[in-house]
Design a protein around this motif. Structure first.
Motif, short mmCIF file in Angstrom:
data_model
loop_
_atom_site.label_atom_id
_atom_site.label_comp_id
_atom_site.label_asym_id
_atom_site.label_seq_id
_atom_site.Cartn_x
_atom_site.Cartn_y
_atom_site.Cartn_z
N PHE A 59 1.00 -1.37 0.05
CA PHE A 59 0.00 0.06 -0.15
C PHE A 59 0.83 1.10 -0.01
O PHE A 59 0.74 2.18 -1.00
CB PHE A 59 -0.86 -0.02 1.27
N ILE A 60 1.69 1.37 0.99
CA ILE A 60 2.60 2.50 1.19
C ILE A 60 3.30 2.56 -0.18
O ILE A 60 3.69 3.56 -0.87
CB ILE A 60 3.65 2.24 2.28
N LEU A 61 4.11 1.54 -0.91
CA LEU A 61 4.75 1.54 -2.09
C LEU A 61 3.74 1.97 -3.31
O LEU A 61 4.39 2.91 -4.05
CB LEU A 61 5.38 0.17 -2.57
N SER A 62 2.50 1.45 -3.36
CA SER A 62 1.83 2.02 -4.43
C SER A 62 1.36 3.38 -4.33
O SER A 62 1.45 4.29 -5.32
CB SER A 62 0.47 1.48 -4.21
N VAL A 63 1.14 3.98 -3.05
CA VAL A 63 0.89 5.68 -2.63
C VAL A 63 2.14 6.37 -3.23
O VAL A 63 2.08 7.43 -3.91
CB VAL A 63 0.44 5.73 -1.36
N VAL A 64 3.38 5.98 -3.02
CA VAL A 64 4.50 6.80 -3.15
C VAL A 64 4.61 6.55 -4.76
O VAL A 64 5.20 7.78 -5.36
CB VAL A 64 5.82 6.10 -2.30
N ILE A 65 4.57 5.50 -5.30
CA ILE A 65 4.93 5.51 -6.94
C ILE A 65 3.77 6.25 -7.49
O ILE A 65 4.17 6.99 -8.32
CB ILE A 65 4.71 3.94 -7.22
N HIS A 66 2.71 6.22 -7.17
CA HIS A 66 1.42 6.94 -7.84
C HIS A 66 1.73 8.62 -7.62
O HIS A 66 1.52 9.28 -8.45
CB HIS A 66 -0.04 6.65 -7.38
N PHE A 67 2.16 8.83 -6.44
CA PHE A 67 2.56 10.19 -6.23
C PHE A 67 3.83 10.64 -7.07
O PHE A 67 3.70 11.70 -7.65
CB PHE A 67 2.84 10.42 -4.63
N LEU A 68 4.66 9.89 -7.20
CA LEU A 68 5.67 10.22 -8.15
C LEU A 68 5.40 10.16 -9.34
O LEU A 68 5.96 11.01 -10.30
CB LEU A 68 6.79 9.35 -7.96
N TYR A 69 4.66 9.38 -9.95
CA TYR A 69 4.14 9.53 -11.33
C TYR A 69 3.22 10.75 -11.42
O TYR A 69 3.57 11.47 -12.65
CB TYR A 69 3.15 8.25 -11.57
N ALA A 70 2.43 11.10 -10.63
CA ALA A 70 1.60 12.43 -10.92
C ALA A 70 2.70 13.67 -10.69
O ALA A 70 2.24 14.40 -11.82
CB ALA A 70 0.48 12.60 -9.56
N LEU A 71 3.59 13.65 -9.72
CA LEU A 71 4.52 14.58 -9.98
C LEU A 71 5.24 14.89 -11.21
O LEU A 71 5.49 15.72 -12.05
CB LEU A 71 5.58 14.44 -8.73
N ALA A 72 5.85 13.72 -11.69
CA ALA A 72 6.75 13.60 -12.90
C ALA A 72 5.99 13.96 -14.13
O ALA A 72 6.38 14.75 -14.97
CB ALA A 72 7.31 12.38 -12.94
N PHE A 73 4.75 13.38 -14.24
CA PHE A 73 4.05 13.75 -15.31
C PHE A 73 2.99 14.77 -15.56
O PHE A 73 2.57 15.08 -16.78
CB PHE A 73 3.05 12.36 -15.73
N SER A 74 3.18 15.66 -14.47
CA SER A 74 2.46 16.98 -14.48
C SER A 74 3.28 18.25 -14.61
O SER A 74 2.78 19.13 -14.75
CB SER A 74 1.66 17.06 -13.13
N THR A 75 4.49 17.98 -14.85
CA THR A 75 5.54 19.17 -15.00
C THR A 75 5.27 19.47 -16.43
O THR A 75 4.91 18.88 -17.38
CB THR A 75 6.99 18.74 -14.94
N PRO A 76 5.57 20.99 -16.67
CA PRO A 76 5.22 21.52 -17.99
C PRO A 76 6.22 20.80 -19.02
O PRO A 76 5.66 20.50 -20.15
CB PRO A 76 5.59 22.96 -17.97
N ALA A 77 7.40 20.41 -18.73
CA ALA A 77 8.13 19.93 -19.77
C ALA A 77 7.73 18.42 -20.31
O ALA A 77 7.61 18.21 -21.28
CB ALA A 77 9.91 19.82 -19.23
#
Length: 100
Positions: free
Chosen positions: A50-68
């Motif tokens: 569960f913790i791994l999933s939350v962290v990974i999805h958070f990092l995906y959201a952070l990485a793929f929402s950057t303007p670049a």
């Protein structure tokens, strides 16, 4: 603007109905739980994933929402979708024509 509750609900429904997620859970449990394992092992597996999933999805959201990243994906979208569509189409065709 996007409604965060709607997006969260849609993501939860998508994740919970994914056969890939079910198969991943089966693999995790079959590898992590051995016969006679104490109950805390099952709890550790569930909490850890569960913790791994939350962290990974958070990092995906952070990485793929950057303007670049939005610009890069916008330019490469057709090629990415075409490549993935071809790959999965050929994989499906192979499954349909497998003689075993």
């Amino acid at each position: 603007m996007f409604d965060l509750n709607t997006l969260s609900r849609d993501q939860l429904i998508t994740s919970d109905t994914s056969p890939k997620a079910a198969l991943a859970w089966i693999a995790i449990i079959s590898l992590g739980l051995v016969p006679g394992a104490p109950l805390w092992v099952a709890g550790a597996i569930v909490c850890g994933t569960f913790i791994l999933s939350v962290v990974i999805h958070f990092l995906y959201a952070l990485a793929f929402s950057t303007p670049a990243m939005v610009r890069i994906y916008g330019r490469a979208r057709r090629a990415i979708q075409g490549t993935l569509g071809t790959f999965f189409g050929l994989a499906g065709l192979r499954l349909l024509t497998d003689q075993e």
